[in-house]
Write a protein that holds these residues in place. Structure first.
Motif, PDB file in Angstrom:
ATOM      1  N   LEU A 387       0.818  -1.207   0.000  1.00  0.00           N
ATOM      2  CA  LEU A 387       0.000   0.000   0.000  1.00  0.00           C
ATOM      3  C   LEU A 387       0.853   1.259   0.000  1.00  0.00           C
ATOM      4  N   ALA A 388       2.070   1.164   0.511  1.00  0.00           N
ATOM      5  CA  ALA A 388       2.959   2.332   0.607  1.00  0.00           C
ATOM      6  C   ALA A 388       4.381   1.922   0.246  1.00  0.00           C
ATOM      7  N   PRO A 389       4.658   1.695  -1.038  1.00  0.00           N
ATOM      8  CA  PRO A 389       5.998   1.243  -1.439  1.00  0.00           C
ATOM      9  C   PRO A 389       7.115   2.189  -1.023  1.00  0.00           C
ATOM     10  N   ASP A 390       6.848   3.498  -0.997  1.00  0.00           N
ATOM     11  CA  ASP A 390       7.876   4.465  -0.623  1.00  0.00           C
ATOM     12  C   ASP A 390       7.832   4.841   0.856  1.00  0.00           C
ATOM     13  N   GLY A 391       6.866   4.280   1.595  1.00  0.00           N
ATOM     14  CA  GLY A 391       6.835   4.499   3.034  1.00  0.00           C
ATOM     15  C   GLY A 391       5.611   5.247   3.522  1.00  0.00           C
ATOM     16  N   ALA A 392       5.385   5.129   4.818  1.00  0.00           N
ATOM     17  CA  ALA A 392       4.317   5.826   5.530  1.00  0.00           C
ATOM     18  C   ALA A 392       4.769   5.971   6.976  1.00  0.00           C
ATOM     19  N   VAL A 393       4.116   6.868   7.706  1.00  0.00           N
ATOM     20  CA  VAL A 393       4.536   7.178   9.069  1.00  0.00           C
ATOM     21  C   VAL A 393       3.350   7.068  10.015  1.00  0.00           C
ATOM     22  N   MET A 394       3.621   6.536  11.202  1.00  0.00           N
ATOM     23  CA  MET A 394       2.594   6.468  12.237  1.00  0.00           C
ATOM     24  C   MET A 394       3.188   6.886  13.571  1.00  0.00           C
ATOM     25  N   LYS A 395       2.397   7.603  14.355  1.00  0.00           N
ATOM     26  CA  LYS A 395       2.772   7.943  15.724  1.00  0.00           C
ATOM     27  C   LYS A 395       2.267   6.827  16.632  1.00  0.00           C
ATOM     28  N   ILE A 396       3.188   6.162  17.326  1.00  0.00           N
ATOM     29  CA  ILE A 396       2.793   5.030  18.176  1.00  0.00           C
ATOM     30  C   ILE A 396       2.971   5.333  19.654  1.00  0.00           C
ATOM     31  N   ALA A 397       3.232   6.591  20.003  1.00  0.00           N
ATOM     32  CA  ALA A 397       3.401   6.947  21.406  1.00  0.00           C
ATOM     33  C   ALA A 397       2.162   6.541  22.197  1.00  0.00           C
ATOM     34  N   ASN A 398       2.353   5.682  23.173  1.00  0.00           N
ATOM     35  CA  ASN A 398       1.291   5.192  24.061  1.00  0.00           C
ATOM     36  C   ASN A 398       0.194   4.406  23.334  1.00  0.00           C
ATOM     37  N   GLU A 399       0.425   4.048  22.078  1.00  0.00           N
ATOM     38  CA  GLU A 399      -0.542   3.237  21.335  1.00  0.00           C
ATOM     39  C   GLU A 399      -0.293   1.766  21.647  1.00  0.00           C
ATOM     40  N   SER A 400      -1.324   1.056  22.085  1.00  0.00           N
ATOM     41  CA  SER A 400      -1.156  -0.340  22.486  1.00  0.00           C
ATOM     42  C   SER A 400      -1.359  -1.309  21.321  1.00  0.00           C
ATOM     43  N   ARG A 401      -2.157  -0.920  20.334  1.00  0.00           N
ATOM     44  CA  ARG A 401      -2.402  -1.823  19.205  1.00  0.00           C
ATOM     45  C   ARG A 401      -1.221  -1.805  18.248  1.00  0.00           C
ATOM     46  N   MET A 402      -0.661  -2.960  18.016  1.00  0.00           N
ATOM     47  CA  MET A 402       0.459  -3.063  17.100  1.00  0.00           C
ATOM     48  C   MET A 402       0.071  -3.759  15.795  1.00  0.00           C
ATOM     49  N   LYS A 403      -1.173  -4.223  15.715  1.00  0.00           N
ATOM     50  CA  LYS A 403      -1.642  -4.875  14.497  1.00  0.00           C
ATOM     51  C   LYS A 403      -3.094  -4.475  14.229  1.00  0.00           C
ATOM     52  N   HIS A 404      -3.443  -4.446  12.967  1.00  0.00           N
ATOM     53  CA  HIS A 404      -4.843  -4.228  12.590  1.00  0.00           C
ATOM     54  C   HIS A 404      -5.047  -4.829  11.216  1.00  0.00           C
ATOM     55  N   ARG A 405      -6.181  -5.466  11.062  1.00  0.00           N
ATOM     56  CA  ARG A 405      -6.545  -6.058   9.762  1.00  0.00           C
ATOM     57  C   ARG A 405      -8.042  -5.844   9.581  1.00  0.00           C
ATOM     58  N   GLY A 406      -8.426  -5.254   8.463  1.00  0.00           N
ATOM     59  CA  GLY A 406      -9.843  -5.000   8.293  1.00  0.00           C
ATOM     60  C   GLY A 406     -10.180  -4.533   6.899  1.00  0.00           C
ATOM     61  N   PRO A 407     -11.482  -4.382   6.626  1.00  0.00           N
ATOM     62  CA  PRO A 407     -11.929  -3.970   5.297  1.00  0.00           C
ATOM     63  C   PRO A 407     -11.779  -2.471   5.085  1.00  0.00           C
ATOM     64  N   ALA A 408     -11.417  -2.097   3.889  1.00  0.00           N
ATOM     65  CA  ALA A 408     -11.244  -0.682   3.538  1.00  0.00           C
ATOM     66  C   ALA A 408     -12.599  -0.009   3.360  1.00  0.00           C
ATOM     67  N   ARG A 409     -12.676   1.235   3.823  1.00  0.00           N
ATOM     68  CA  ARG A 409     -13.796   2.131   3.536  1.00  0.00           C
ATOM     69  C   ARG A 409     -13.169   3.376   2.936  1.00  0.00           C
ATOM     70  N   CYS A 410     -13.377   3.614   1.650  1.00  0.00           N
ATOM     71  CA  CYS A 410     -12.602   4.597   0.887  1.00  0.00           C
ATOM     72  C   CYS A 410     -13.332   5.923   0.727  1.00  0.00           C
ATOM     73  N   PHE A 411     -12.577   7.007   0.902  1.00  0.00           N
ATOM     74  CA  PHE A 411     -13.095   8.360   0.750  1.00  0.00           C
ATOM     75  C   PHE A 411     -12.038   9.223   0.073  1.00  0.00           C
ATOM     76  N   ASN A 412     -12.505  10.176  -0.713  1.00  0.00           N
ATOM     77  CA  ASN A 412     -11.591  11.064  -1.422  1.00  0.00           C
ATOM     78  C   ASN A 412     -11.450  12.427  -0.757  1.00  0.00           C
ATOM     79  N   SER A 413     -12.035  12.587   0.436  1.00  0.00           N
ATOM     80  CA  SER A 413     -11.831  13.813   1.202  1.00  0.00           C
ATOM     81  C   SER A 413     -12.155  13.551   2.660  1.00  0.00           C
ATOM     82  N   GLU A 414     -11.589  14.367   3.544  1.00  0.00           N
ATOM     83  CA  GLU A 414     -11.855  14.250   4.975  1.00  0.00           C
ATOM     84  C   GLU A 414     -13.318  14.530   5.282  1.00  0.00           C
TER      85      GLU A 414
END
Length: 574
Positions: A387-414
């Protein structure tokens, strides 16, 4: 001052042929002897449009007075600053990142046009700080940074709050969890005075980074805007600049990969905003130092998270100031061999020398030692995959979940995504995919903090993931992956995700994968027409044309950028 210290201004002011320039400056009160002094630009992002910058006129004036007293001549000017907090969740957010490059450009134009021999940049908002830092490392003159300081936290219901709490309260009100009166009470209490946001959000992250890079004096980042130490830090910065001008210390000459690794380590230890990653890559690009997302990931993995600060934790920037500020964090990292102590600074001393000479603070639970960290690894994770061949960034400070797997829900704007959350169309385990919000597609790579606030308020913040080629603000919590590269507008894989596709995120392994076969992805790529550019005129279109990848800092390049020409398709389309 030695003759070298006035090299630029002599070309502008010395000799009969420069009488016109001197005549103009005499109108400002300059005298014969003033033309012999080093000429210093003193710039601030002062305005009365945001609380972040409202006190900068006083800091600018103090710095100018101190420089004049030291035998230099100060020329004061201001430049713009865009408020992320005000523009968040609106079309105005597209201007935010663009303003970073515009600030750097406008400062460079002033310094070059007037032949200044040195520069001090004073800023106090999310993009104005990196804008000043980019200018400081770009211009080839002695230069230093000074910070506005954070505002005091608000207080309601017996707890400290910040702007992040307002965004989350908006989501809670929209989901029916709190009343309009409760929302209003939080709104009224959140920002009780001038200064930047009180937690370890983007502004405080970048102010801390400026210390770690050696582009300011120690103790610059943590004093609140209203604290006496704020003005004294500005005074020390002006003194350090005078010495740097005398001795010809230029940031681009002493910055190194070690400096950037120090900055990444400090930001990781603080649990800082992912914007810090973007701006460090931009600074590296500006000075031509090879420094990548993989370097940030490597440093963050070896660096423990030492502070317990909002938005992930409990405390605010004023608490870190009581504990000794950023020098106290660097002292801990140095003790464990996690900083390059020999990296040089604008003062002419090393990071280790600066930290050793800075007064320690008082014990406070905001800061832990390396033997008892908040988390054993730092606050950033860099992910790559299909999904991100050149990379992506996440802030994991105090985040306990290290894995997630689920169905995509796609949007083209916030706005589309937030409306879906409010309508109850997002479920537990979903992966909200926000695309065409990157540097080119946004344009301007807007932040999605309003969306994550709505998710948190709706009780979904701990149950879904969000992935985007846009950004997240320092107030973001939850499993939120940003800076997906290549972005959708450049035909990155995120452009071809369909509702129901499975996305897998594994933070420990550094993976983010779209579980679709290469053959199916190629078929979609061949048969998908990307939407046209959102903006085709003005400054946003200009940025989209020149913008580079988020994986290299999303800087607007002087050479050919990666973006779309106004009125023409995106690269890879048509």
């Amino acid at each position: 001052m030695n003759e070298k210290a006035t090299r630029n201004s002599r070309a502008m002011l010395a000799g009969p042929h420069r009488a016109g320039a001197r005549a103009m400056l005499r109108a400002l009160g300059m005298r014969d002897e003033d033309f012999q002094k080093p000429q210093i630009g003193v710039a601030a992002t002062w305005n009365r449009s945001t609380p972040c910058n409202a006190g900068l006129d006083k800091l600018r004036g103090q710095a100018a007075s101190d420089l004049m007293a030291a035998g230099l001549y100060a020329h004061e000017f201001d430049t713009i600053s865009v408020s992320d907090g005000i523009s968040m969740g609106s079309e105005g957010m597209r201007a935010s990142l663009v303003s970073r490059d515009w600030i750097a450009d406008s400062v460079e134009l002033m310094v070059r046009a007037h032949g200044y021999d040195g520069f001090i940049g004073i800023a106090g908002c999310d993009k104005s700080i990196p804008g000043m830092l980019l200018a400081i490392v770009r211009m080839g003159v002695p230069a230093i940074f000074a910070y506005a300081g954070s505002l005091a936290p608000g207080r309601t219901g017996g707890r400290d709050i910040s702007l992040q709490d307002v965004y989350e309260a908006v989501g809670a009100h929209q989901s029916g969890s709190i009343s309009l009166q409760e929302l209003t009470e939080i709104e009224v209490a959140a920002c009780p005075g001038i200064g930047t946001c009180a937690g370890m959000f983007s502004a405080n992250t970048m102010a801390s980074v400026s210390e770690a890079l050696g582009l300011t004096v120690p103790g610059m980042a943590s004093p609140p805007a209203a604290h006496a130490d704020r003005m004294s830090a500005t005074v020390r910065a002006a003194g350090a600049l005078a010495d740097a001008v005398e001795n010809g210390r230029v940031p681009s000459k002493f910055l190194s990969k070690q400096s950037l690794e120090n900055a990444a380590a400090v930001a990781s230890a603080l649990g800082g905003s992912t914007n810090g990653c973007l701006h460090l890559l931009a600074i590296a690009s500006e000075v031509g130092i090879p420094f990548t997302l993989q370097d940030i990931d490597r440093v963050s993995r070896r660096t423990p998270q030492l502070t317990d600060m909002k938005p992930a934790g409990r405390f605010m920037m004023r608490d870190l100031h009581r504990a000794g500020g950023v020098p106290a964090v660097m002292r801990e990292l140095l003790s464990a061999g996690l900083l390059h102590g020999d990296a040089m600074t604008i003062t002419g001393r090393t990071i280790a020398e600066e930290v050793r000479n800075f007064a320690p603070g008082e014990p406070h639970p905001v800061l832990r030692g390396v033997g008892n960290p908040v988390k054993p690894r730092g606050g950033y994770a860099v992910l790559t995959g299909s999904l991100a061949p050149d990379g992506a960034v996440m802030k994991i400070a105090n985040e306990s979940r290290m894995k997630h797997r689920g169905p995509a829900r796609c949007f083209n704007s916030e706005l589309e995504a937030a409306a879906a959350v409010r309508a109850g169309k997002i479920s537990s385990d979903d992966v909200v995919v926000l695309r065409f919000e990157g540097p080119v597609g946004g344009p301007g790579m807007p932040e999605m903090t309003a969306l994550t606030g709505v998710l948190a308020g709706a009780g979904l913040g701990a149950e879904v993931a969000v992935v985007t080629d846009g950004r997240f603000g320092g107030g973001t919590r939850g499993l939120s992956v940003g800076h997906i590269a290549p972005e959708a507008a450049l035909s990155g894989p995120i452009a071809f995700v369909c509702d129901g596709d499975t996305i897998e995120i594994d933070i420990e392994r550094g993976l983010i994968d779209l579980l679709v076969s290469p053959e199916e992805l190629a078929r979609r790529r061949e048969h998908t027409t990307l939407p046209p550019p959102r903006v085709t005129t003005g400054v946003l279109a200009k940025y989209a044309r020149l913008a580079g990848s988020a994986a290299t800092g999303a800087v607007s390049r002087a050479d050919e950028g990666e973006g779309a020409l106004p009125g023409k398709p995106y690269p890879g389309q048509g």
